[in-house]
Scaffold this motif. Structure first.
Motif, mmCIF file in Angstrom:
data_model
loop_
_atom_site.group_PDB
_atom_site.id
_atom_site.type_symbol
_atom_site.label_atom_id
_atom_site.label_comp_id
_atom_site.label_asym_id
_atom_site.label_seq_id
_atom_site.Cartn_x
_atom_site.Cartn_y
_atom_site.Cartn_z
ATOM 1 N N SER A 251 0.861 -1.169 0.000
ATOM 2 C CA SER A 251 0.000 0.000 0.000
ATOM 3 C C SER A 251 0.899 1.221 0.000
ATOM 4 O O SER A 251 2.060 1.155 0.369
ATOM 5 N N SER A 252 0.369 2.355 -0.421
ATOM 6 C CA SER A 252 1.156 3.585 -0.330
ATOM 7 C C SER A 252 0.675 4.448 0.823
ATOM 8 O O SER A 252 1.176 5.541 1.028
ATOM 9 N N ASP A 253 -0.299 3.972 1.581
ATOM 10 C CA ASP A 253 -0.825 4.745 2.692
ATOM 11 C C ASP A 253 -0.017 4.470 3.953
ATOM 12 O O ASP A 253 0.065 3.337 4.408
ATOM 13 N N ARG A 254 0.544 5.522 4.500
ATOM 14 C CA ARG A 254 1.287 5.378 5.749
ATOM 15 C C ARG A 254 0.345 5.497 6.930
ATOM 16 O O ARG A 254 -0.618 6.245 6.903
ATOM 17 N N TYR A 255 0.671 4.761 7.980
ATOM 18 C CA TYR A 255 -0.082 4.854 9.228
ATOM 19 C C TYR A 255 0.298 6.135 9.961
ATOM 20 O O TYR A 255 -0.555 6.842 10.474
ATOM 21 N N MET A 256 1.579 6.415 9.986
ATOM 22 C CA MET A 256 2.061 7.636 10.611
ATOM 23 C C MET A 256 2.016 8.763 9.563
ATOM 24 O O MET A 256 1.919 8.506 8.375
ATOM 25 N N PRO A 257 2.093 10.014 10.007
ATOM 26 C CA PRO A 257 2.036 11.126 9.050
ATOM 27 C C PRO A 257 3.122 11.012 7.971
ATOM 28 O O PRO A 257 4.196 10.461 8.213
ATOM 29 N N GLN A 258 2.815 11.546 6.789
ATOM 30 C CA GLN A 258 3.758 11.461 5.664
ATOM 31 C C GLN A 258 5.120 12.055 6.019
ATOM 32 O O GLN A 258 6.148 11.599 5.514
ATOM 33 N N GLU A 259 5.130 13.061 6.869
ATOM 34 C CA GLU A 259 6.389 13.730 7.215
ATOM 35 C C GLU A 259 7.151 13.017 8.322
ATOM 36 O O GLU A 259 8.259 13.417 8.667
ATOM 37 N N HIS B 238 -1.836 8.543 23.219
ATOM 38 C CA HIS B 238 -2.928 9.526 23.174
ATOM 39 C C HIS B 238 -2.407 10.956 23.126
ATOM 40 O O HIS B 238 -3.081 11.851 22.649
ATOM 41 N N HIS B 239 -1.217 11.161 23.680
ATOM 42 C CA HIS B 239 -0.665 12.516 23.761
ATOM 43 C C HIS B 239 0.192 12.796 22.534
ATOM 44 O O HIS B 239 1.153 12.079 22.281
ATOM 45 N N PRO B 240 -0.133 13.838 21.750
ATOM 46 C CA PRO B 240 0.677 14.150 20.569
ATOM 47 C C PRO B 240 1.977 14.845 20.982
ATOM 48 O O PRO B 240 2.061 16.055 21.017
ATOM 49 N N PHE B 241 2.981 14.036 21.274
ATOM 50 C CA PHE B 241 4.244 14.577 21.791
ATOM 51 C C PHE B 241 5.036 15.330 20.731
ATOM 52 O O PHE B 241 6.070 15.922 21.017
ATOM 53 N N ASN B 242 4.556 15.315 19.497
ATOM 54 C CA ASN B 242 5.166 16.067 18.397
ATOM 55 C C ASN B 242 4.014 16.668 17.603
ATOM 56 O O ASN B 242 2.982 16.013 17.426
ATOM 57 N N GLY B 243 4.167 17.886 17.122
ATOM 58 C CA GLY B 243 3.098 18.559 16.396
ATOM 59 C C GLY B 243 2.596 17.787 15.187
ATOM 60 O O GLY B 243 1.435 17.917 14.804
ATOM 61 N N GLU C 30 -3.062 15.196 14.495
ATOM 62 C CA GLU C 30 -4.201 14.568 13.817
ATOM 63 C C GLU C 30 -4.123 13.042 13.853
ATOM 64 O O GLU C 30 -5.036 12.373 13.388
ATOM 65 N N ARG C 31 -3.015 12.493 14.347
ATOM 66 C CA ARG C 31 -2.798 11.036 14.290
ATOM 67 C C ARG C 31 -3.261 10.327 15.565
ATOM 68 O O ARG C 31 -3.649 9.164 15.523
ATOM 69 N N VAL C 32 -3.173 11.003 16.699
ATOM 70 C CA VAL C 32 -3.524 10.342 17.951
ATOM 71 C C VAL C 32 -5.018 10.051 18.004
ATOM 72 O O VAL C 32 -5.791 10.802 17.425
ATOM 73 N N PRO C 33 -5.450 8.971 18.685
ATOM 74 C CA PRO C 33 -4.594 7.958 19.307
ATOM 75 C C PRO C 33 -4.098 6.952 18.273
ATOM 76 O O PRO C 33 -4.783 6.663 17.302
#
Ligand SMILES: [Zn+2]
Length: 154
Positions: free
Chosen positions: A3-11, A75-80, A84-87
Protein backbone atom coordinates in the motif's frame (compact mmCIF):
# COMPACT_ATOMS: atom_id res chain seq x y z
CA UNK A 1 0.22 -6.92 -0.02
CA UNK A 2 1.49 -3.40 -0.44
CA UNK A 3 0.00 0.00 0.00
CA UNK A 4 1.16 3.59 -0.33
CA UNK A 5 -0.82 4.75 2.69
CA UNK A 6 1.29 5.38 5.75
CA UNK A 7 -0.08 4.85 9.23
CA UNK A 8 2.06 7.64 10.61
CA UNK A 9 2.04 11.13 9.05
CA UNK A 10 3.76 11.46 5.66
CA UNK A 11 6.39 13.73 7.21
CA UNK A 12 7.19 11.29 10.03
CA UNK A 13 10.76 10.02 10.07
CA UNK A 14 11.57 6.75 8.35
CA UNK A 15 14.14 4.16 9.38
CA UNK A 16 17.66 4.77 8.13
CA UNK A 17 18.54 2.21 5.48
CA UNK A 18 22.06 0.88 6.09
CA UNK A 19 24.02 -2.06 4.71
CA UNK A 20 22.65 -4.30 7.47
CA UNK A 21 19.08 -2.96 7.51
CA UNK A 22 18.58 -2.77 3.73
CA UNK A 23 17.18 -6.30 3.45
CA UNK A 24 14.57 -5.67 6.14
CA UNK A 25 13.44 -2.25 4.93
CA UNK A 26 13.52 -2.66 1.14
CA UNK A 27 12.77 -6.31 0.30
CA UNK A 28 9.05 -6.51 0.99
CA UNK A 29 9.74 -9.63 3.08
CA UNK A 30 10.53 -10.22 6.73
CA UNK A 31 14.25 -10.76 6.11
CA UNK A 32 16.06 -11.32 9.38
CA UNK A 33 19.78 -11.49 10.07
CA UNK A 34 21.15 -14.97 10.72
CA UNK A 35 24.71 -15.27 11.98
CA UNK A 36 26.95 -17.42 9.76
CA UNK A 37 28.97 -18.56 12.77
CA UNK A 38 26.34 -19.51 15.37
CA UNK A 39 23.13 -19.33 13.28
CA UNK A 40 21.42 -17.03 15.80
CA UNK A 41 18.63 -14.98 14.22
CA UNK A 42 18.48 -11.41 15.49
CA UNK A 43 16.45 -8.26 14.98
CA UNK A 44 16.82 -5.31 14.65
CA UNK A 45 19.73 -5.75 12.24
CA UNK A 46 23.12 -4.76 13.61
CA UNK A 47 26.75 -4.96 12.55
CA UNK A 48 27.60 -7.59 15.17
CA UNK A 49 26.01 -10.84 16.32
CA UNK A 50 24.63 -10.45 19.84
CA UNK A 51 25.32 -14.10 20.58
CA UNK A 52 28.90 -14.72 19.37
CA UNK A 53 30.22 -11.30 18.20
CA UNK A 54 30.65 -12.43 14.61
CA UNK A 55 30.30 -9.86 11.81
CA UNK A 56 29.17 -12.34 9.15
CA UNK A 57 25.47 -12.64 8.35
CA UNK A 58 23.07 -14.23 5.96
CA UNK A 59 19.37 -13.47 5.89
CA UNK A 60 16.40 -15.73 6.44
CA UNK A 61 12.89 -14.90 5.33
CA UNK A 62 10.32 -15.34 8.09
CA UNK A 63 6.68 -16.15 7.50
CA UNK A 64 4.76 -12.84 7.40
CA UNK A 65 2.72 -13.76 10.46
CA UNK A 66 2.97 -12.53 14.01
CA UNK A 67 1.35 -12.18 17.40
CA UNK A 68 0.99 -8.98 19.41
CA UNK A 69 3.28 -9.55 22.39
CA UNK A 70 2.84 -6.08 23.85
CA UNK A 71 1.47 -2.73 22.78
CA UNK A 72 0.75 0.80 23.87
CA UNK A 73 -1.80 3.35 22.73
CA UNK A 74 -0.36 6.83 22.34
CA UNK A 75 -2.93 9.53 23.17
CA UNK A 76 -0.66 12.52 23.76
CA UNK A 77 0.68 14.15 20.57
CA UNK A 78 4.24 14.58 21.79
CA UNK A 79 5.17 16.07 18.40
CA UNK A 80 3.10 18.56 16.40
CA UNK A 81 3.04 16.16 13.44
CA UNK A 82 0.93 13.81 15.56
CA UNK A 83 -1.91 16.22 16.37
CA UNK A 84 -4.20 14.57 13.82
CA UNK A 85 -2.80 11.04 14.29
CA UNK A 86 -3.52 10.34 17.95
CA UNK A 87 -4.59 7.96 19.31
CA UNK A 88 -2.36 5.38 17.61
CA UNK A 89 -0.85 2.05 18.55
CA UNK A 90 2.74 0.90 18.79
CA UNK A 91 3.03 -2.88 18.98
CA UNK A 92 5.77 -5.38 19.75
CA UNK A 93 5.27 -8.39 17.50
CA UNK A 94 6.61 -11.90 18.01
CA UNK A 95 7.11 -14.37 15.18
CA UNK A 96 6.00 -17.97 15.61
CA UNK A 97 9.12 -19.28 13.84
CA UNK A 98 11.70 -17.11 15.64
CA UNK A 99 11.07 -17.07 19.37
CA UNK A 100 13.85 -14.59 20.17
CA UNK A 101 12.80 -11.96 17.63
CA UNK A 102 10.64 -8.93 18.48
CA UNK A 103 9.61 -6.45 15.81
CA UNK A 104 8.20 -3.02 16.65
CA UNK A 105 5.53 -1.63 14.35
CA UNK A 106 1.94 -0.52 14.08
CA UNK A 107 -1.22 -2.56 13.57
CA UNK A 108 -2.52 -0.24 10.89
CA UNK A 109 -6.15 -1.42 10.74
CA UNK A 110 -6.74 -1.58 14.50
CA UNK A 111 -8.61 0.99 16.54
CA UNK A 112 -7.40 1.31 20.14
CA UNK A 113 -10.17 -0.98 21.41
CA UNK A 114 -9.17 -3.65 18.87
CA UNK A 115 -5.68 -4.05 20.30
CA UNK A 116 -4.97 -6.98 22.59
CA UNK A 117 -2.10 -9.14 23.73
CA UNK A 118 -2.20 -12.29 21.64
CA UNK A 119 -3.87 -10.68 18.62
CA UNK A 120 -2.85 -12.52 15.43
CA UNK A 121 -1.50 -10.21 12.74
CA UNK A 122 -0.10 -10.48 9.23
CA UNK A 123 2.74 -8.40 7.85
CA UNK A 124 2.00 -5.89 5.10
CA UNK A 125 4.38 -3.48 3.42
CA UNK A 126 3.86 0.19 2.80
CA UNK A 127 5.67 1.44 -0.32
CA UNK A 128 7.52 4.69 0.24
CA UNK A 129 9.25 5.79 -2.96
CA UNK A 130 11.91 7.91 -1.26
CA UNK A 131 12.96 7.92 2.38
CA UNK A 132 14.63 11.32 1.94
CA UNK A 133 17.94 9.76 0.91
CA UNK A 134 16.66 8.57 -2.46
CA UNK A 135 16.09 5.05 -1.15
CA UNK A 136 12.78 3.33 -1.79
CA UNK A 137 11.48 1.77 1.42
CA UNK A 138 9.00 -1.05 1.85
CA UNK A 139 8.02 -0.44 5.45
CA UNK A 140 6.85 -3.56 7.30
CA UNK A 141 3.59 -3.00 9.15
CA UNK A 142 0.83 -5.26 10.46
CA UNK A 143 -2.84 -5.94 9.92
CA UNK A 144 -5.24 -7.99 12.01
CA UNK A 145 -5.51 -11.52 10.63
CA UNK A 146 -8.90 -12.25 9.14
CA UNK A 147 -10.99 -14.11 11.68
CA UNK A 148 -8.68 -13.20 14.54
CA UNK A 149 -10.39 -11.93 17.65
CA UNK A 150 -9.06 -10.48 20.82
CA UNK A 151 -7.68 -13.22 23.00
CA UNK A 152 -7.52 -11.34 26.26
CA UNK A 153 -6.33 -8.23 27.99
CA UNK A 154 -3.96 -7.65 30.85
ZN1 LIG B 1 26.64 -15.47 16.08
Amino acid sequence: MASSDRYMPQEWALPEVTDVSRAFFTSGELRLQRCRQCEAVQHPPLDVCHTCRSFEFDYVTAEPKGIVDSFTIVHHPFNGLLDERVPFNIAVITLPDHADVRIVGNVIDAEPDDMAIGLAVDAVWVDIPDNGDGVAVKLPQWRRRAGSAQTGRL
